[in-house]
Scaffold this motif. Structure first.
Motif, PDB file in Angstrom:
ATOM      1  N   THR A  18     -17.836  -5.213-143.411  1.00 58.21           N
ATOM      2  CA  THR A  18     -16.758  -4.513-144.111  1.00 58.21           C
ATOM      3  C   THR A  18     -17.045  -3.014-144.105  1.00 58.21           C
ATOM      4  O   THR A  18     -18.170  -2.593-143.814  1.00 58.21           O
ATOM      5  CB  THR A  18     -16.626  -5.030-145.563  1.00 58.21           C
ATOM      6  N   SER A  35     -17.585   0.229-146.292  1.00 61.02           N
ATOM      7  CA  SER A  35     -17.910   0.618-147.664  1.00 61.02           C
ATOM      8  C   SER A  35     -16.834   1.548-148.205  1.00 61.02           C
ATOM      9  O   SER A  35     -16.493   2.545-147.554  1.00 61.02           O
ATOM     10  CB  SER A  35     -19.265   1.325-147.711  1.00 61.02           C
ATOM     11  N   PHE A  49     -17.259   3.559-150.457  1.00 65.12           N
ATOM     12  CA  PHE A  49     -17.954   4.743-150.951  1.00 65.12           C
ATOM     13  C   PHE A  49     -18.391   5.673-149.815  1.00 65.12           C
ATOM     14  O   PHE A  49     -18.292   6.895-149.926  1.00 65.12           O
ATOM     15  CB  PHE A  49     -19.156   4.330-151.797  1.00 65.12           C
ATOM     16  N   THR A  50     -18.887   5.095-148.721  1.00 64.20           N
ATOM     17  CA  THR A  50     -19.354   5.912-147.591  1.00 64.20           C
ATOM     18  C   THR A  50     -18.388   5.885-146.413  1.00 64.20           C
ATOM     19  O   THR A  50     -18.465   6.755-145.542  1.00 64.20           O
ATOM     20  CB  THR A  50     -20.719   5.413-147.097  1.00 64.20           C
ATOM     21  N   LYS A  86     -18.570   3.755-144.169  1.00 60.53           N
ATOM     22  CA  LYS A  86     -19.331   3.202-143.044  1.00 60.53           C
ATOM     23  C   LYS A  86     -19.415   1.682-143.138  1.00 60.53           C
ATOM     24  O   LYS A  86     -19.259   1.099-144.212  1.00 60.53           O
ATOM     25  CB  LYS A  86     -20.733   3.817-143.012  1.00 60.53           C
ATOM     26  N   LYS A  97     -20.860  -1.928-143.487  1.00 68.75           N
ATOM     27  CA  LYS A  97     -21.994  -2.556-144.162  1.00 68.75           C
ATOM     28  C   LYS A  97     -21.842  -4.076-144.067  1.00 68.75           C
ATOM     29  O   LYS A  97     -20.773  -4.599-143.743  1.00 68.75           O
ATOM     30  CB  LYS A  97     -22.076  -2.135-145.638  1.00 68.75           C
ATOM     31  N   ASN A  98     -22.928  -4.770-144.329  1.00 67.24           N
ATOM     32  CA  ASN A  98     -22.953  -6.239-144.423  1.00 67.24           C
ATOM     33  C   ASN A  98     -22.593  -6.940-143.117  1.00 67.24           C
ATOM     34  O   ASN A  98     -22.220  -8.115-143.125  1.00 67.24           O
ATOM     35  CB  ASN A  98     -22.015  -6.745-145.525  1.00 67.24           C
ATOM     36  N   ASN A 149     -23.743  -1.615-138.519  1.00 65.41           N
ATOM     37  CA  ASN A 149     -24.030  -1.141-139.874  1.00 65.41           C
ATOM     38  C   ASN A 149     -24.378   0.347-139.874  1.00 65.41           C
ATOM     39  O   ASN A 149     -25.122   0.838-139.022  1.00 65.41           O
ATOM     40  CB  ASN A 149     -25.183  -1.940-140.489  1.00 65.41           C
ATOM     41  N   ASN A 180     -12.581  -7.146-142.816  1.00 63.36           N
ATOM     42  CA  ASN A 180     -13.505  -8.242-142.567  1.00 63.36           C
ATOM     43  C   ASN A 180     -12.797  -9.350-141.785  1.00 63.36           C
ATOM     44  O   ASN A 180     -11.616  -9.619-141.987  1.00 63.36           O
ATOM     45  CB  ASN A 180     -14.015  -8.770-143.909  1.00 63.36           C
ATOM     46  N   ASN A 236     -15.598  -2.850-154.316  1.00 64.26           N
ATOM     47  CA  ASN A 236     -16.864  -2.612-153.624  1.00 64.26           C
ATOM     48  C   ASN A 236     -16.829  -3.072-152.172  1.00 64.26           C
ATOM     49  O   ASN A 236     -17.856  -3.023-151.490  1.00 64.26           O
ATOM     50  CB  ASN A 236     -18.004  -3.332-154.354  1.00 64.26           C
ATOM     51  N   GLY A 237     -15.669  -3.551-151.742  1.00 63.66           N
ATOM     52  CA  GLY A 237     -15.560  -4.080-150.384  1.00 63.66           C
ATOM     53  C   GLY A 237     -16.173  -5.453-150.228  1.00 63.66           C
ATOM     54  O   GLY A 237     -16.368  -5.927-149.107  1.00 63.66           O
ATOM     55  N   ASN A 238     -16.454  -6.136-151.329  1.00 69.81           N
ATOM     56  CA  ASN A 238     -17.181  -7.403-151.280  1.00 69.81           C
ATOM     57  C   ASN A 238     -16.332  -8.624-151.633  1.00 69.81           C
ATOM     58  O   ASN A 238     -16.868  -9.736-151.706  1.00 69.81           O
ATOM     59  CB  ASN A 238     -18.382  -7.371-152.243  1.00 69.81           C
TER      60      ASN A 238
END
Length: 306
Positions: free
Chosen positions: A67, A69, A71-72, A74, A76-77, A84, A104, A149-151
């Motif tokens: 996904t 982020s 916040f950045t 970029k 992640k995960n 990443n 995702n 949080n992208g989660n």
């Protein structure tokens, strides 16, 4: 025209869809593993191939095994670890000279099935990939829901609930690649199913081979599948207790086990709060194509014209 890209660990697939969802073009290439720059070039090449073949210009949506982020910005995960930390949307936008929507891959599955698949017309679609790994995605009114949080949808990296003694031991012996133990992914992925059969039988077989043994009346294979069904039901009961989706859609290799659609809806009730659960559990209409179709549908109708 909408162009969708499914960026997997072993292959990258492109699809071009008309505004009505008709397939106009499709192509696959091998993923340049562990090479970010070559991955970008491969995606660029597929988009150009789609536009050359159709004679049309298209919006671009991309499904990834991770996904962005919030916040950045970029990646992640991602289990395709070379992605990443990369600013993938901006790098592709520079190459393709247009904005790129990224989500995702399980969210792309959810969007595809919510748009014109098993979840069409449903408000909340929870889509599950049960293949080599295990993931899930959420579509709300046909739009991917990533969360603050992208989660959102990271169901596979929650602990399997209501573990019995055998499951507690399995969690100790089979840690998850994320660094924790007891994750849903280790139990209900196709890999987890095969691992449990190995622990019971001493034989290393693929999921499809174990299912063949079930159909032949093999007792050990039947035991492994029964345990798998109970674990999947428990893991999904947790989702119903929190999200209570209108439909649950299965994709990935284990989604081809037809028996799951009879057993899991019955088993799930004993773990859902209150004992009531009539949530439909359905197979993805578009099968292996659902993720790449969902990537194309990341652009809403009102915005795809460029």
């Amino acid at each position: 025209m909408r162009i969708g890209i499914d960026l997997g660990g072993t292959k990258i697939e492109v699809i071009a869809l008309s505004g009505e969802g008709k397939e106009l073009f499709r192509k696959r290439v091998d993923t340049p593993r562990n090479d970010y720059e070559r991955t970008l070039k491969a995606i660029e090449g597929l988009v150009l191939d789609a536009e050359k073949a159709t004679g049309q210009h298209g919006s671009v949506g991309l499904g990834i095994p991770g996904t962005l982020s919030p916040f950045t910005g970029k990646v992640k995960n991602a289990n395709s670890v070379w992605l990443n930390g990369q600013q993938l949307d901006e790098d592709l936008a520079l190459l393709l000279k247009r904005e790129v929507h990224i989500a995702n891959d399980a969210n792309c599955l959810a969007v595809s099935e919510a748009t014109d698949g098993a979840g069409a017309g449903r408000h909340t679609v929870f889509a599950v990939i049960i293949g080599t790994g295990c993931g899930s995605g959420i579509a709300l009114n046909g739009v991917a829901h990533a969360g603050g949080n992208g989660n959102a949808g990271e169901w596979g990296h929650n602990p399997l609930p209501w573990q019995d003694e055998e499951e507690i031991q399995f969690a100790r012996d089979v840690p998850c690649y994320c660094g924790k133990s007891g994750c849903v992914e280790t139990f209900v992925s196709g890999t987890g199913f095969a691992e449990d059969y190995f622990r019971l039988s001493g034989q290393r077989l693929k999921g499809a081979e174990i299912i063949e043994l079930v159909e032949q009346g093999d007792e050990t294979a039947e035991l492994a599948l029964g345990r798998y069904e109970r674990r999947l039901a428990k893991a999904l009961a947790n989702v119903v207790n929190i999200l209570d989706p209108d439909v649950i859609v299965f994709g990935g290799g284990m989604s081809n086990v037809d028996r799951l659609y009879q057993t899991v809806p019955v088993l799930i009730k004993q773990w859902v709060f209150g004992g009531e659960c009539e949530t439909p559990i359905l197979k993805a209409v578009h099968g292996d194509s659902s993720g790449v179709r969902g990537a194309a549908w990341l652009w809403p109708q009102s915005r795809f014209a460029l």
